[in-house]
Design a protein around this motif. Structure first.
Motif, PDB file in Angstrom:
ATOM      1  N   SER A   1       0.816  -1.221   0.000  1.00  6.80           N
ATOM      2  CA  SER A   1       0.000   0.000   0.000  1.00  6.80           C
ATOM      3  C   SER A   1       0.845   1.266   0.000  1.00  6.80           C
ATOM      4  CB  SER A   1      -0.929   0.012   1.222  1.00  6.80           C
ATOM      5  OG  SER A   1      -1.844  -1.054   1.174  1.00  6.80           O
ATOM      6  N   LEU A   2       2.083   1.188   0.486  1.00  8.52           N
ATOM      7  CA  LEU A   2       2.931   2.381   0.542  1.00  8.52           C
ATOM      8  C   LEU A   2       3.333   2.860  -0.850  1.00  8.52           C
ATOM      9  CD1 LEU A   2       5.106   1.395   3.627  1.00  8.52           C
ATOM     10  CD2 LEU A   2       3.217   3.029   3.557  1.00  8.52           C
ATOM     11  N   PRO A   3       3.965   2.017  -1.698  1.00 10.73           N
ATOM     12  CA  PRO A   3       4.252   2.483  -3.059  1.00 10.73           C
ATOM     13  C   PRO A   3       2.976   2.717  -3.869  1.00 10.73           C
ATOM     14  CG  PRO A   3       4.802   0.161  -2.845  1.00 10.73           C
ATOM     15  CD  PRO A   3       4.529   0.676  -1.457  1.00 10.73           C
ATOM     16  N   LEU A   4       1.913   1.982  -3.547  1.00 11.54           N
ATOM     17  CA  LEU A   4       0.626   2.201  -4.231  1.00 11.54           C
ATOM     18  C   LEU A   4       0.154   3.634  -4.013  1.00 11.54           C
ATOM     19  CD1 LEU A   4      -2.429  -0.226  -3.926  1.00 11.54           C
ATOM     20  CD2 LEU A   4      -2.718   2.232  -3.749  1.00 11.54           C
ATOM     21  N   LEU A   5       0.186   4.075  -2.758  1.00 15.95           N
ATOM     22  CA  LEU A   5      -0.268   5.429  -2.450  1.00 15.95           C
ATOM     23  C   LEU A   5       0.668   6.468  -3.058  1.00 15.95           C
ATOM     24  CD1 LEU A   5      -2.620   6.671  -0.851  1.00 15.95           C
ATOM     25  CD2 LEU A   5      -1.062   6.951   1.065  1.00 15.95           C
ATOM     26  N   LEU A   6       1.967   6.191  -3.080  1.00 17.21           N
ATOM     27  CA  LEU A   6       2.914   7.113  -3.708  1.00 17.21           C
ATOM     28  C   LEU A   6       2.624   7.250  -5.200  1.00 17.21           C
ATOM     29  CD1 LEU A   6       6.328   6.223  -2.010  1.00 17.21           C
ATOM     30  CD2 LEU A   6       5.015   8.354  -1.786  1.00 17.21           C
ATOM     31  N   ALA A   7       2.272   6.133  -5.846  1.00 14.41           N
ATOM     32  CA  ALA A   7       1.941   6.199  -7.271  1.00 14.41           C
ATOM     33  C   ALA A   7       0.668   7.004  -7.495  1.00 14.41           C
ATOM     34  CB  ALA A   7       1.783   4.780  -7.829  1.00 14.41           C
ATOM     35  N   TYR A   8      -0.299   6.849  -6.602  1.00 13.83           N
ATOM     36  CA  TYR A   8      -1.533   7.645  -6.716  1.00 13.83           C
ATOM     37  C   TYR A   8      -1.224   9.130  -6.556  1.00 13.83           C
ATOM     38  CZ  TYR A   8      -6.127   9.558  -5.592  1.00 13.83           C
ATOM     39  OH  TYR A   8      -7.262  10.329  -5.578  1.00 13.83           O
ATOM     40  N   PHE A   9      -0.455   9.471  -5.536  1.00 17.46           N
ATOM     41  CA  PHE A   9      -0.066  10.864  -5.343  1.00 17.46           C
ATOM     42  C   PHE A   9       0.771  11.354  -6.530  1.00 17.46           C
ATOM     43  CE2 PHE A   9      -0.235  11.037  -0.384  1.00 17.46           C
ATOM     44  CZ  PHE A   9      -1.579  10.710  -0.440  1.00 17.46           C
ATOM     45  N   GLY A  10       1.648  10.477  -7.028  1.00 16.77           N
ATOM     46  CA  GLY A  10       2.484  10.843  -8.159  1.00 16.77           C
ATOM     47  C   GLY A  10       1.688  11.160  -9.411  1.00 16.77           C
ATOM     48  N   THR A  11       0.492  10.586  -9.516  1.00 18.97           N
ATOM     49  CA  THR A  11      -0.367  10.894 -10.663  1.00 18.97           C
ATOM     50  C   THR A  11      -0.707  12.379 -10.702  1.00 18.97           C
ATOM     51  OG1 THR A  11      -1.310   8.659 -10.613  1.00 18.97           O
ATOM     52  CG2 THR A  11      -2.562  10.359 -11.781  1.00 18.97           C
ATOM     53  N   PHE A  12      -0.970  12.963  -9.547  1.00 19.85           N
ATOM     54  CA  PHE A  12      -1.320  14.381  -9.502  1.00 19.85           C
ATOM     55  C   PHE A  12      -0.079  15.256  -9.647  1.00 19.85           C
ATOM     56  CE2 PHE A  12      -5.058  12.399  -7.815  1.00 19.85           C
ATOM     57  CZ  PHE A  12      -6.089  13.190  -8.294  1.00 19.85           C
ATOM     58  N   VAL A  13       1.054  14.781  -9.137  1.00 22.98           N
ATOM     59  CA  VAL A  13       2.311  15.509  -9.355  1.00 22.98           C
ATOM     60  C   VAL A  13       2.615  15.537 -10.852  1.00 22.98           C
ATOM     61  CG1 VAL A  13       4.801  15.502  -8.947  1.00 22.98           C
ATOM     62  CG2 VAL A  13       3.223  14.958  -7.069  1.00 22.98           C
TER      63      VAL A  13
ATOM     64  N   ALA B   1       5.916  19.395  -2.724  1.00 24.09           N
ATOM     65  CA  ALA B   1       5.666  19.243  -1.284  1.00 24.09           C
ATOM     66  C   ALA B   1       4.241  19.659  -0.933  1.00 24.09           C
ATOM     67  CB  ALA B   1       6.668  20.070  -0.489  1.00 24.09           C
ATOM     68  N   ASP B   2       3.749  20.719  -1.572  1.00 22.65           N
ATOM     69  CA  ASP B   2       2.386  21.171  -1.295  1.00 22.65           C
ATOM     70  C   ASP B   2       1.359  20.165  -1.801  1.00 22.65           C
ATOM     71  OD1 ASP B   2       3.443  23.419  -0.164  1.00 22.65           O
ATOM     72  OD2 ASP B   2       3.006  24.753  -1.855  1.00 22.65           O
ATOM     73  N   ILE B   3       1.602  19.592  -2.975  1.00 26.39           N
ATOM     74  CA  ILE B   3       0.668  18.603  -3.524  1.00 26.39           C
ATOM     75  C   ILE B   3       0.598  17.386  -2.618  1.00 26.39           C
ATOM     76  CG2 ILE B   3       0.163  17.092  -5.480  1.00 26.39           C
ATOM     77  CD1 ILE B   3       1.627  19.093  -7.274  1.00 26.39           C
ATOM     78  N   LEU B   4       1.759  16.885  -2.191  1.00 22.09           N
ATOM     79  CA  LEU B   4       1.803  15.697  -1.344  1.00 22.09           C
ATOM     80  C   LEU B   4       1.166  15.959   0.018  1.00 22.09           C
ATOM     81  CD1 LEU B   4       5.407  14.366  -2.107  1.00 22.09           C
ATOM     82  CD2 LEU B   4       3.230  13.653  -3.125  1.00 22.09           C
ATOM     83  N   THR B   5       1.301  17.171   0.520  1.00 20.02           N
ATOM     84  CA  THR B   5       0.693  17.517   1.804  1.00 20.02           C
ATOM     85  C   THR B   5      -0.822  17.598   1.697  1.00 20.02           C
ATOM     86  OG1 THR B   5       2.663  18.777   2.429  1.00 20.02           O
ATOM     87  CG2 THR B   5       0.662  19.208   3.674  1.00 20.02           C
ATOM     88  N   ALA B   6      -1.305  18.157   0.603  1.00 23.50           N
ATOM     89  CA  ALA B   6      -2.748  18.364   0.443  1.00 23.50           C
ATOM     90  C   ALA B   6      -3.502  17.086   0.127  1.00 23.50           C
ATOM     91  CB  ALA B   6      -2.991  19.395  -0.661  1.00 23.50           C
TER      92      ALA B   6
ATOM     93  N   LEU C   1      -1.396  26.482   2.133  1.00 24.87           N
ATOM     94  CA  LEU C   1      -0.025  25.983   2.273  1.00 24.87           C
ATOM     95  C   LEU C   1       1.016  26.917   1.682  1.00 24.87           C
ATOM     96  CD1 LEU C   1      -0.519  22.193   1.523  1.00 24.87           C
ATOM     97  CD2 LEU C   1       0.244  23.186   3.679  1.00 24.87           C
ATOM     98  N   GLY C   2       0.751  27.378   0.460  1.00 24.05           N
ATOM     99  CA  GLY C   2       1.802  28.165  -0.189  1.00 24.05           C
ATOM    100  C   GLY C   2       1.301  29.280  -1.066  1.00 24.05           C
ATOM    101  N   GLY C   3       0.045  29.654  -0.907  1.00 19.12           N
ATOM    102  CA  GLY C   3      -0.491  30.735  -1.713  1.00 19.12           C
ATOM    103  C   GLY C   3      -0.683  30.374  -3.176  1.00 19.12           C
ATOM    104  N   THR C   4      -0.865  29.095  -3.477  1.00 21.69           N
ATOM    105  CA  THR C   4      -1.091  28.679  -4.867  1.00 21.69           C
ATOM    106  C   THR C   4      -2.367  29.311  -5.392  1.00 21.69           C
ATOM    107  OG1 THR C   4       0.006  26.557  -4.483  1.00 21.69           O
ATOM    108  CG2 THR C   4      -1.467  26.684  -6.370  1.00 21.69           C
TER     109      THR C   4
END
Length: 332
Positions: A224-236, A249-254, A285-288
């Motif tokens: 589940s750990l690399p799975l979730l990273l891949a999901y987050f990586g999709t938005f990155v 960093a802001d994307i991963l935090t949000a 987070l960063g004024g985006t």
């Protein structure tokens, strides 16, 4: 043929998504021409990379689901498991979100193993439980990492909001292990499982099976750990694809909070809800800018939606396999 109730719910969810997007793009606030891809175009190479990352997320989802299926005595060839995951991914886009994806996954496993219908339901439930650890860990890391950045926000920075988020994350982390330990214990004189309500008995049966197969619980949690990273990586990748200048960093935090809100079955695949959540949290987070936050959200959504189309294309293949159910060791 879908029932009138199902069609009415789908229509309501579409209406909610349309209303939310109309609110986001209301005059004087945001215009489509302000979105990142309208300003700088789309990088074709990164589109391919983004699709690959989203595909990796689904491959790892299939890997974890296959581990759980084997623990419940429901082995399937890897290709068949991947088809089930793809099709359930497609259902989550066009109906009741994660609820529809779960229901379709249960139905397909039942179709493949008609003699093990109860086990099919428990296996899908177990897959969700196993995934709780990684989701909770991501939330805890995000909050601890960016606590001081969120603190000035008038809503998200309230101590009780931050503390509640931290508690939810910690509970999610320990949830699968506590459930398996407590509910998976053999029945004793002080625990009459037969007298428990039906839903409790389902949880007890699922936890008992996972307790008997600890390797599946541990290995599934690790996958589940690399799975979730891949999901987050999709938005990155989506942000990079449309050239939206948002910090990784802001994307991963949000994302932990955004994903939690978007999973609520109130809109079509979280559309509209996800964009508004990204807009609010990234601004804190960063004024985006609203344009960049919405751009990366829609870009990530489009990458996942492309794989949903692939899931629809897999439906005939699954029907063909279901007519001649796969057996362990037989290739799909």
């Amino acid at each position: 043929m879908p029932s009138a109730r199902a069609l009415a719910i789908l229509a309501l969810k579409i209406a909610v998504s349309v209303a939310l997007l109309a609110w986001i793009f209301r005059p004087g606030k945001l215009h489509w021409s302000e979105l990142a891809w309208a300003r700088g175009g789309v990088d074709g190479t990164l589109v391919v990379a983004g699709l690959a990352v989203a595909g990796l997320y689904l491959v790892l989802s299939a890997l974890r689901f296959g581990i759980v299926l084997r623990a419940f005595g429901l082995p399937c060839p890897p290709g068949h498991v991947f088809a089930i995951v793809l099709i359930s991914h497609a259902f989550s886009f066009v109906s009741l979100g994660p609820v529809a994806g779960t229901a379709s996954r249960i139905a397909m496993v039942m179709h493949d193993h008609p003699e093990r219908k109860a086990a099919a339901t428990l296996a899908v439930l177990g897959d969700h439980v196993v995934g709780s650890f990684a989701a909770g860990l991501a939330g805890v890391i995000a909050l601890v990492w960016r606590w001081h950045d969120l603190a000035p926000h008038p809503v998200l920075g309230q101590p009780y909001v931050l503390a509640a988020g931290l508690v939810v994350g910690l509970v999610a982390m320990v949830f699968p292990f506590v459930v398996v330990h407590l509910l998976g214990r053999p029945a004793g004189p002080d625990r009459a499982d037969g007298d428990s309500p039906g839903r409790i008995r389902h949880w007890q049966a699922m936890a008992g099976r996972m307790r008997a197969e600890p390797a599946a619980l541990i290995l599934g949690s690790l996958v589940s750990l690399p799975l979730l990273l891949a999901y987050f990586g999709t938005f990155v990748a989506g942000a990079a694809m449309v050239r939206a200048p948002v910090r990784v960093a802001d994307i991963l935090t949000a994302l932990p909070a955004v994903d939690l809100v978007a999973s609520l079955p109130v809109s079509l695949a979280g559309l509209g809800v996800r964009e508004k959540a990204f807009q609010s949290i990234l601004a804190a987070l960063g004024g985006t800018s609203a344009a960049d936050a919405v751009s990366l959200s829609l870009a990530g959504f489009s990458l996942l939606a492309a794989w949903a189309v692939a899931g629809v294309a897999c439906l005939p293949w699954h029907h063909r396999l279901a007519a001649d159910p796969p057996r362990p060791g037989r290739s799909a």
